[in-house]
Design a protein around this motif. Structure first.
Motif, mmCIF file in Angstrom:
data_model
loop_
_atom_site.group_PDB
_atom_site.id
_atom_site.type_symbol
_atom_site.label_atom_id
_atom_site.label_comp_id
_atom_site.label_asym_id
_atom_site.label_seq_id
_atom_site.Cartn_x
_atom_site.Cartn_y
_atom_site.Cartn_z
ATOM 1 N N GLY A 127 75.203 0.845 49.492
ATOM 2 C CA GLY A 127 74.563 0.803 48.327
ATOM 3 C C GLY A 127 73.288 1.349 48.552
ATOM 4 N N ARG A 128 72.539 0.877 49.451
ATOM 5 C CA ARG A 128 70.834 1.256 49.657
ATOM 6 C C ARG A 128 70.899 1.672 51.118
ATOM 7 N N PHE A 129 70.073 2.631 51.254
ATOM 8 C CA PHE A 129 69.903 3.276 52.577
ATOM 9 C C PHE A 129 68.555 4.212 52.629
ATOM 10 N N VAL A 130 68.169 4.666 53.654
ATOM 11 C CA VAL A 130 67.110 5.365 54.121
ATOM 12 C C VAL A 130 67.614 6.690 54.944
ATOM 13 N N VAL A 131 66.947 7.493 54.387
ATOM 14 C CA VAL A 131 67.092 8.904 55.064
ATOM 15 C C VAL A 131 65.867 9.465 55.758
ATOM 16 N N LYS A 132 65.876 9.628 57.049
ATOM 17 C CA LYS A 132 64.484 10.028 57.696
ATOM 18 C C LYS A 132 64.705 10.939 58.599
ATOM 19 N N PRO A 133 63.470 11.845 58.892
ATOM 20 C CA PRO A 133 63.579 12.597 60.186
ATOM 21 C C PRO A 133 63.626 12.148 61.408
ATOM 22 N N VAL A 134 64.184 12.466 62.602
ATOM 23 C CA VAL A 134 63.891 11.945 63.870
ATOM 24 C C VAL A 134 62.514 12.152 64.283
ATOM 25 N N HIS A 135 61.809 13.087 64.085
ATOM 26 C CA HIS A 135 60.639 13.581 64.158
ATOM 27 C C HIS A 135 59.647 13.613 62.998
ATOM 28 N N GLY A 136 58.838 12.954 62.632
ATOM 29 C CA GLY A 136 57.739 13.329 61.626
ATOM 30 C C GLY A 136 56.602 12.200 61.625
ATOM 31 N N ALA A 137 55.834 12.459 60.642
ATOM 32 C CA ALA A 137 54.775 11.489 60.446
ATOM 33 C C ALA A 137 54.391 11.183 59.155
ATOM 34 N N GLY A 138 53.600 10.386 58.670
ATOM 35 C CA GLY A 138 53.188 10.007 57.266
ATOM 36 C C GLY A 138 54.015 9.985 56.168
ATOM 37 N N SER A 139 55.307 9.628 56.519
ATOM 38 C CA SER A 139 56.471 9.208 55.685
ATOM 39 C C SER A 139 57.039 10.730 55.046
ATOM 40 N N ARG A 140 56.408 11.706 55.540
ATOM 41 C CA ARG A 140 57.256 13.133 55.002
ATOM 42 C C ARG A 140 58.706 13.195 55.371
ATOM 43 N N GLY A 141 59.444 13.471 54.360
ATOM 44 C CA GLY A 141 60.617 13.729 54.538
ATOM 45 C C GLY A 141 61.565 12.012 54.313
ATOM 46 N N VAL A 142 60.849 11.079 54.477
ATOM 47 C CA VAL A 142 61.559 9.992 54.396
ATOM 48 C C VAL A 142 62.001 9.579 52.719
ATOM 49 N N HIS A 143 63.329 9.300 52.692
ATOM 50 C CA HIS A 143 63.640 8.852 51.177
ATOM 51 C C HIS A 143 64.446 7.499 51.249
ATOM 52 N N LEU A 144 63.923 6.694 50.514
ATOM 53 C CA LEU A 144 64.506 5.523 50.258
ATOM 54 C C LEU A 144 65.506 5.512 49.171
ATOM 55 N N LEU A 145 66.816 5.141 49.323
ATOM 56 C CA LEU A 145 67.623 5.730 48.139
ATOM 57 C C LEU A 145 68.635 4.423 47.890
ATOM 58 N N GLU A 146 69.181 4.535 46.522
ATOM 59 C CA GLU A 146 70.144 3.514 46.061
ATOM 60 C C GLU A 146 71.161 4.225 45.234
ATOM 61 N N ARG A 147 72.304 3.754 45.499
ATOM 62 C CA ARG A 147 73.577 4.396 44.562
ATOM 63 C C ARG A 147 73.180 4.033 43.211
ATOM 64 N N ALA A 148 73.532 4.842 42.052
ATOM 65 C CA ALA A 148 73.111 4.574 40.775
ATOM 66 C C ALA A 148 74.396 5.627 40.015
ATOM 67 N N GLY A 149 75.591 4.821 39.630
ATOM 68 C CA GLY A 149 76.524 5.603 39.105
ATOM 69 C C GLY A 149 77.043 6.727 40.101
ATOM 70 N N ASP A 150 77.203 7.825 39.455
ATOM 71 C CA ASP A 150 77.517 9.027 40.551
ATOM 72 C C ASP A 150 76.335 9.600 41.111
ATOM 73 N N GLU B 2 68.773 17.186 45.918
ATOM 74 C CA GLU B 2 67.324 17.231 45.868
ATOM 75 C C GLU B 2 66.866 16.682 46.938
ATOM 76 N N VAL B 3 67.411 15.647 47.733
ATOM 77 C CA VAL B 3 67.106 15.173 48.983
ATOM 78 C C VAL B 3 67.210 16.093 50.020
ATOM 79 N N VAL B 4 68.397 16.723 50.049
ATOM 80 C CA VAL B 4 68.804 17.942 51.162
ATOM 81 C C VAL B 4 67.583 19.008 50.901
ATOM 82 N N ALA B 5 67.420 19.312 49.844
ATOM 83 C CA ALA B 5 66.297 20.510 49.579
ATOM 84 C C ALA B 5 65.053 19.909 50.115
ATOM 85 N N ASP B 6 64.384 18.852 49.987
ATOM 86 C CA ASP B 6 63.390 18.400 50.385
ATOM 87 C C ASP B 6 63.337 18.386 52.049
#
Length: 322
Positions: free
Chosen positions: A90-113, A128-132
């Motif tokens: 239900g709750r997870f984080v997607v983050k690049p293996v290499h990066g800095a300054g929270s760029r590309g880090v997404h804190l996510l939670e399922r909400a319906g569909d 939207e997450v994939v595009a970013d």
């Protein structure tokens, strides 16, 4: 040896007292000098070994060896298209293996569909997450390779993202803790505490937006203890240890040898951290001397300017002569 180490803080304070004819200790000056030294090391073909545990994958393996708690790894893929979205909790984080300054880090939670962006408290989507992440990878600021981890549940912030507790450490000593948390606009808010969790107010030279009402973590003593323990494993005068506070106690995030963020501390904080830096340097001298690394040799050492194929001494001397 141990008795001398116990006397070290008092010795440093006496020798570097305000009445002494030397500049005051300064964290900012030490940090900038270290950056220049590392740059010169790159010219000599050496990378500071501290960066061997700096990437997210390397730091995870290191944390396992240290036996410290960290967020559960849910997936590791070479490209964001390979993330197993349907199998994530239900709750997870997607983050690049290499990066800095929270760029590309997404804190996510399922909400319906769909998904909810926890940091900004708004709806989002897989697309939207994939595009970013694709855009950031194309710009070269993050890697295409990503990790998916559990989102730590901070008891101080139910339903929101956890506070990022950034501990400035000096070879086993915690100097200050910077608390970073996202505001409703997604932009960071900050608060500064000392190692005893006293609020230091506006502790930076620049105008950082403050996180109003932010309290110390629920497991405050354990957070400082974990930062000290991790720092004591890193033979460097300074490294930042980034932690989260979960429901069961602190969670290791990563180490940051050269942090960004606020550009400089207030003068009194800068001097305090500068003193801690110098004390850490002295303890590292004890380590180097015990290992024989500082003993005079019977022939020129291979790292000396005499034997290296570069001429920094001649260049510097020429500049002074002019």
């Amino acid at each position: 040896m141990r008795s001398h180490l116990r006397r070290l803080p008092a010795l440093v304070r006496r020798r570097l007292s305000p009445s002494a004819p030397v500049p005051r200790p300064s964290f900012l000056a030490q940090r900038e000098a270290l950056r220049r030294t590392r740059a010169l090391g790159h010219e000599l073909g050496v990378r500071d070994p501290v960066f061997e545990v700096n990437s997210k994958l390397e730091s995870r393996a290191w944390a396992d060896r240290l036996g410290v708690r960290q967020a559960e790894l849910l997936a590791h893929v070479n490209d964001v298209d390979q993330v197993p979205w349907s199998r994530l909790p239900g709750r997870f984080v997607v983050k690049p293996v290499h990066g800095a300054g929270s760029r590309g880090v997404h804190l996510l939670e399922r909400a319906g569909d769909g998904l909810r962006d926890v940091r900004r408290d708004r709806p989002t989507s897989v697309e939207e997450v994939v595009a970013d992440l694709r855009r950031s990878a194309a710009e070269g600021v993050v890697s295409a390779e990503v990790l998916v981890e559990e989102l730590v549940a901070d008891p101080q912030r139910p339903g929101a993202g956890p506070v990022d507790w950034k501990c400035s450490t000096f070879f086993g000593v915690v100097g200050v803790v910077e608390a970073k948390v996202a505001g409703r606009d997604g932009e960071p808010r900050w608060r500064l505490f000392d190692a005893d969790w006293r609020d230091l107010g506006r502790g930076w030279r620049d105008e950082q937006p403050l996180a109003a009402g932010l309290r110390p973590p629920a497991h405050a003593a354990a957070v400082v203890d974990l930062a000290r323990r991790v720092s004591a494993c890193v033979p460097r005068p300074f490294v930042r240890i980034d932690l989260y506070d979960g429901e069961d106690g602190p969670v290791f995030g990563e180490i940051t040898p050269e942090p960004g963020g606020p550009t400089g501390f207030r003068a009194d904080v800068d001097e305090h951290l500068g003193r801690l830096w110098e004390e850490a340097e002295a303890r590292l001298m004890v380590r180097g001397a015990a290992a024989g690394l500082l003993s005079p040799a019977d022939a020129p050492l291979p790292e000396s300017a005499l034997l290296l194929e570069r001429r920094p001494v001649a260049t510097t001397t020429g500049a002074l002569a002019r």
